[in-house]
Design a protein around this motif. Sequence first.
Motif, short mmCIF file in Angstrom:
data_model
loop_
_atom_site.label_atom_id
_atom_site.label_comp_id
_atom_site.label_asym_id
_atom_site.label_seq_id
_atom_site.Cartn_x
_atom_site.Cartn_y
_atom_site.Cartn_z
N LEU A 1 7.58 -4.47 0.96
CA LEU A 1 7.44 -5.80 0.38
C LEU A 1 6.29 -5.81 -0.63
N GLU A 2 5.18 -5.20 -0.29
CA GLU A 2 4.03 -5.18 -1.20
C GLU A 2 4.35 -4.47 -2.50
N GLY A 3 5.06 -3.38 -2.42
CA GLY A 3 5.45 -2.68 -3.64
C GLY A 3 6.33 -3.52 -4.52
N THR A 4 7.30 -4.20 -3.91
CA THR A 4 8.20 -5.06 -4.68
C THR A 4 7.46 -6.25 -5.29
N LEU A 5 6.55 -6.85 -4.53
CA LEU A 5 5.79 -7.99 -5.04
C LEU A 5 4.92 -7.58 -6.23
N ALA A 6 4.26 -6.42 -6.13
CA ALA A 6 3.42 -5.96 -7.23
C ALA A 6 4.25 -5.75 -8.49
N GLY A 7 5.41 -5.13 -8.35
CA GLY A 7 6.27 -4.91 -9.51
C GLY A 7 6.75 -6.21 -10.11
N TRP A 8 7.12 -7.16 -9.27
CA TRP A 8 7.63 -8.46 -9.72
C TRP A 8 6.54 -9.24 -10.45
N LEU A 9 5.32 -9.22 -9.91
CA LEU A 9 4.23 -9.99 -10.49
C LEU A 9 3.54 -9.26 -11.63
N GLY A 10 3.89 -8.01 -11.83
CA GLY A 10 3.31 -7.25 -12.93
C GLY A 10 1.89 -6.81 -12.70
N THR A 11 1.50 -6.62 -11.42
CA THR A 11 0.15 -6.19 -11.08
C THR A 11 0.17 -4.76 -10.56
N GLU A 12 -1.00 -4.15 -10.49
CA GLU A 12 -1.09 -2.78 -10.00
C GLU A 12 -0.78 -2.68 -8.52
N ARG A 13 -1.18 -3.71 -7.78
CA ARG A 13 -1.02 -3.62 -6.33
C ARG A 13 -0.97 -5.02 -5.74
N ALA A 14 -0.37 -5.15 -4.57
CA ALA A 14 -0.31 -6.42 -3.85
C ALA A 14 -0.58 -6.17 -2.38
N LEU A 15 -1.14 -7.16 -1.72
CA LEU A 15 -1.48 -7.06 -0.30
C LEU A 15 -0.98 -8.32 0.41
N VAL A 16 -0.24 -8.12 1.50
CA VAL A 16 0.34 -9.23 2.25
C VAL A 16 -0.58 -9.62 3.41
N PHE A 17 -0.84 -10.91 3.52
CA PHE A 17 -1.61 -11.51 4.61
C PHE A 17 -0.66 -12.29 5.51
N SER A 18 -1.16 -12.74 6.65
CA SER A 18 -0.28 -13.46 7.58
C SER A 18 -0.07 -14.92 7.19
N SER A 19 -0.87 -15.45 6.25
CA SER A 19 -0.63 -16.81 5.75
C SER A 19 -1.23 -16.93 4.36
N GLY A 20 -0.72 -17.88 3.59
CA GLY A 20 -1.28 -18.14 2.28
C GLY A 20 -2.70 -18.65 2.37
#
Length: 378
Positions: free
Chosen positions: A81-100
């Motif tokens: 999921l983190e890899g897909t989110l980073a690609g979608w948002l156009g960032t180098e990396r993404a990190l998933v937390f348990s809540s916004g």
Amino acid sequence: MADWLTALDRRAELRAKAGLTRRLHPRGADDVVVDLAGNDYLGLATHPEVVAAAGKALSEYGLGATGSRLVRGSTYAHHDLEGTLAGWLGTERALVFSSGYLANVGAVRALVRPRTLLISDAHNHASLIDGCRVSGVETVVTPHADVDAVAAALAGAPGRPGLVVTESIFSVDGDLAPLARLHAVARQHGAVLLVDDAHGLGVTGPAGAGAVAAAGLAGEPDVVVTATLSKALGGAGGVVAGPAGYVRHLVETARTFIYDTALPPAVAAGVHAAVELVRAGDDLRAELAERADLAAGRLRGAGLDVSVPDAAVVSVTAPTPEAATAWAAACRDRGVAVGCFRPPSTPDSRSRLRLTIGAGVSRADFERALEVIVECAP
């Protein structure tokens, strides 16, 4: 009764007199209320592909993640999921937390040094406000969407690290922040711009990549994006996306990440499936925009004070907190759920009904709901 409980009862009485009592309203799985209060903008919470992906991961991993991300809580569901989110948002990396909420608190805190000047929009969400408070550094609250005030605050602190914090689509009135102008001012003064894109992700931008992408700021090295996975993506959790070095810093230092049990793998898998649907959902986004304009026009035509919707949030002013509560209750009694925002949830002490436009509601039900809101108005 113990003195401390008596004191709490007294505070509850004062809230009741001010029209600020809050109550839980549980719903069943077979609830038939027309939902203009929830945040499932694209109707994906119950989409068959999303449910199937979550069910498959549930059968494989079980109910919970069984630990924090750095212990046993990281699964391939999270990392994919983190890899897909980073690609979608156009960032180098993404990190998933348990809540916004935890994502925002952790994201703000991780960007702060002892001399950092925090600049926060007056209409920011409580999670951003709490992130500023937890950071323990000087915070300047600027008038809503006032770029000149942000520029003046940064200019008044030469040589200090700066962090400008804003929502993209503001959660109370649904208006869009001047992101490109804020970024230009932040960059001029060497500051970082943090944008909570909770109400923009999935709803605006190319392939639904959010308001940051729509403003042309995706992947900029001085921009950090946060969002919840519980709105247009129909799930739960939060994400922080930005430069790889910053995300590494979060993994190693963010208390809201390190000391929190991970998002359940089933939720991560369901959200991953939702992302793929959202990226191909231009028709749903067009429907949302049309409905938001329709709602604002009809309610304004009935003499109500209505916000200008820049995405899928429509705000309608109520004369008092008590009137807002009664208005929402009357709508609910007629089968329509609407949000009811009163102080201190509103940044300007003005009570509102908040409508979140959802593509999962049939057009006929949506138009009927607008009629009910008008008929129940105080």
